[in-house]
Design an enzyme around this catalytic site. Structure first.
Site, short mmCIF file in Angstrom:
data_model
loop_
_atom_site.label_atom_id
_atom_site.label_comp_id
_atom_site.label_asym_id
_atom_site.label_seq_id
_atom_site.Cartn_x
_atom_site.Cartn_y
_atom_site.Cartn_z
N THR A 134 50.11 -7.09 82.45
CA THR A 134 48.68 -7.39 82.47
C THR A 134 47.85 -6.14 82.68
O THR A 134 48.32 -5.16 83.28
CB THR A 134 48.38 -8.40 83.59
OG1 THR A 134 46.96 -8.55 83.74
CG2 THR A 134 48.93 -7.92 84.92
N ASP A 135 46.61 -6.18 82.22
CA ASP A 135 45.70 -5.07 82.49
C ASP A 135 45.27 -5.01 83.96
O ASP A 135 44.74 -4.00 84.42
CB ASP A 135 44.46 -5.14 81.59
CG ASP A 135 43.67 -6.44 81.72
OD1 ASP A 135 44.07 -7.32 82.51
OD2 ASP A 135 42.65 -6.57 81.01
N GLU A 136 45.53 -6.07 84.71
CA GLU A 136 45.10 -6.10 86.11
C GLU A 136 45.85 -5.09 86.98
O GLU A 136 45.40 -4.77 88.08
CB GLU A 136 45.25 -7.52 86.69
CG GLU A 136 44.34 -8.52 86.01
CD GLU A 136 44.27 -9.85 86.74
OE1 GLU A 136 44.25 -9.85 87.99
OE2 GLU A 136 44.24 -10.89 86.05
N TYR A 160 48.93 -10.84 93.07
CA TYR A 160 49.43 -11.03 91.70
C TYR A 160 49.56 -9.70 90.98
O TYR A 160 50.64 -9.36 90.46
CB TYR A 160 48.50 -11.96 90.92
CG TYR A 160 48.66 -11.83 89.42
CD1 TYR A 160 49.88 -12.11 88.81
CD2 TYR A 160 47.61 -11.40 88.61
CE1 TYR A 160 50.05 -11.96 87.44
CE2 TYR A 160 47.76 -11.26 87.24
CZ TYR A 160 48.97 -11.54 86.65
OH TYR A 160 49.14 -11.39 85.31
N LYS A 164 52.94 -7.62 89.63
CA LYS A 164 53.15 -7.23 88.24
C LYS A 164 53.29 -5.71 88.11
O LYS A 164 54.09 -5.21 87.31
CB LYS A 164 52.00 -7.72 87.36
CG LYS A 164 51.98 -9.22 87.14
CD LYS A 164 53.24 -9.71 86.42
CE LYS A 164 53.27 -9.28 84.97
NZ LYS A 164 54.45 -9.84 84.25
#
Length: 363
Positions: A134-136, A160, A164
């Site tokens: 994810t870009d997060e 989260y 990741k």
């Protein structure tokens, strides 16, 4: 002929990827491994059931015995790792499962792949472990900051995104330490069919149809880049076919929208749909549009999420230049397809909300 293991294949992106791959590569073997937790829905894969080249296995990616046996028995030569706990709000209230699935589960898969693909102390060159992230993991951007690139330093801000980020590092480490042939993709917010309705777009759609409040965090000014899920599937395909081993590719939709603008756009689309279709007014009488009223009257601003990242934006130059991939859908076209799908699949989202799909998952 490839033998793919798709983890999390009964989830939103996973199911879309399975359908996409079976359509584009009907000669390949596709094995889905999914634990069927709250967001895993086997009915998402109903169209694949019965195909000779498809198999579904209910199981946990943290189960090393199961993973190892499955990969060996199915002669897996490509892992597409999509299984993850992914909802930020849930990670804030209960982070333990995110650490277990996203970190320990990824490590279990990496160990199993390394063990299976090792031959006389060397890793096979004709295999691939692709990790979907994810870009997060990059953290938050200001309104004027340049978009995330593959060289952006990691700065995760939620349990989260931290889990990741940790899984990304494990994948990288297995490549650099052991030579495991890996690739990683970091994608922006996905939307489209089969998305579990706790995420922004399906939640707002379903609430609007039911005449329920549309809860928007803060003032709705947080910005996200939106990627239609089928475009994401095509990007993974491009990486598997042409991506360089050991590399990371950012995948974005080039569609930055404020959350409040997304919600307002959805309200307007529903008003147009209802104005031209009497059957919708009969099916969803609680929707304001059924009475000729503005759907946006349901918008309610609520207390902001803890640690809410301000903006995500992807610079997808690398995947465009190296792999000649660009998204086909603009947000304006993809969101119409998404609204149409949810209107046409009322039984699917009602089963998700009342939990009846879980009964099917236990069979």
């Amino acid at each position: 002929m490839r033998h793919l293991l798709v983890t999390g294949g009964a989830g939103f992106i996973g199911a879309n990827f399975v359908h996409y791959w079976l359509q584009q590569h009907p000669e390949d073997r596709v094995v889905v491994l999914d634990a069927l937790t709250y967001a895993g829905n086997r009915s998402n894969l109903a169209d694949a059931e019965g195909r000779a080249q498809y198999r579904f296995v209910a199981g946990d990616i943290c189960d090393a015995q199961l993973v190892g046996d499955l990969m060996r028995d199915e002669k897996i030569d490509c892992v597409v790792h999509l299984a993850a706990e992914s909802h930020v709000d849930r990670s804030i209230s209960g982070p333990d499962e995110f650490i277990r699935t996203n970190l320990l589960g990824t490590h279990t898969l990496l160990k199993s792949a390394r063990a299976l693909w090792s031959q006389e102390g060397r890793l096979r060159a004709d295999v691939r472990f692709h990790h979907v992230s994810t870009d997060e993991v990059y953290g938050s951007l200001t309104s004027t900051a340049p978009s995330f690139t593959e060289a952006t330093a990691y700065g995760p801000n939620s349990p989260y995104s931290a889990s990741k980020a940790g899984s990304d590092h494990l994948v990288r480490a297995y490549h650099h330490t052991y030579g495991l042939p890996v690739t990683t993709s970091n994608c922006s917010n996905n939307y489209g069919p089969f998305q579990f309705p706790e995420k922004l777009i399906p939640l707002m759609l379903v609430h609007a149809l039911e005449g329920k409040q549309l809860p928007v965090y803060g003032r709705g000014e947080n910005v996200r880049d939106w990627l239609y899920v089928e475009d994401h599937c095509a990007a993974i395909e491009a990486i598997l076919q042409r991506g360089r081993v050991g590399e990371t590719y950012n995948v974005g939709g080039c569609n930055e929208w404020r959350n409040i603008d997304i919600v307002t756009e959805l309200c307007g689309l529903l008003e147009v749909k209802f104005s031209g279709d009497e059957s919708l007014r009969e099916r969803f009488p609680n929707c304001p549009a059924a009475r000729g009223r503005r759907v946006s009257e349901l918008i309610e601003f609520v207390t902001d999420r803890k640690g809410h990242d301000w903006r995500y934006a992807i610079d997808a130059t690398k995947i465009r230049d190296e792999l000649q991939f660009t998204p086909r859908e603009r947000f304006e076209t993809g969101i119409v397809k998404t609204v149409n799908w949810y209107l046409q699949h009322e039984s699917w989202w009602r089963a998700v909300f009342d939990g009846s799909y879980r009964l099917g998952n236990r069979c």
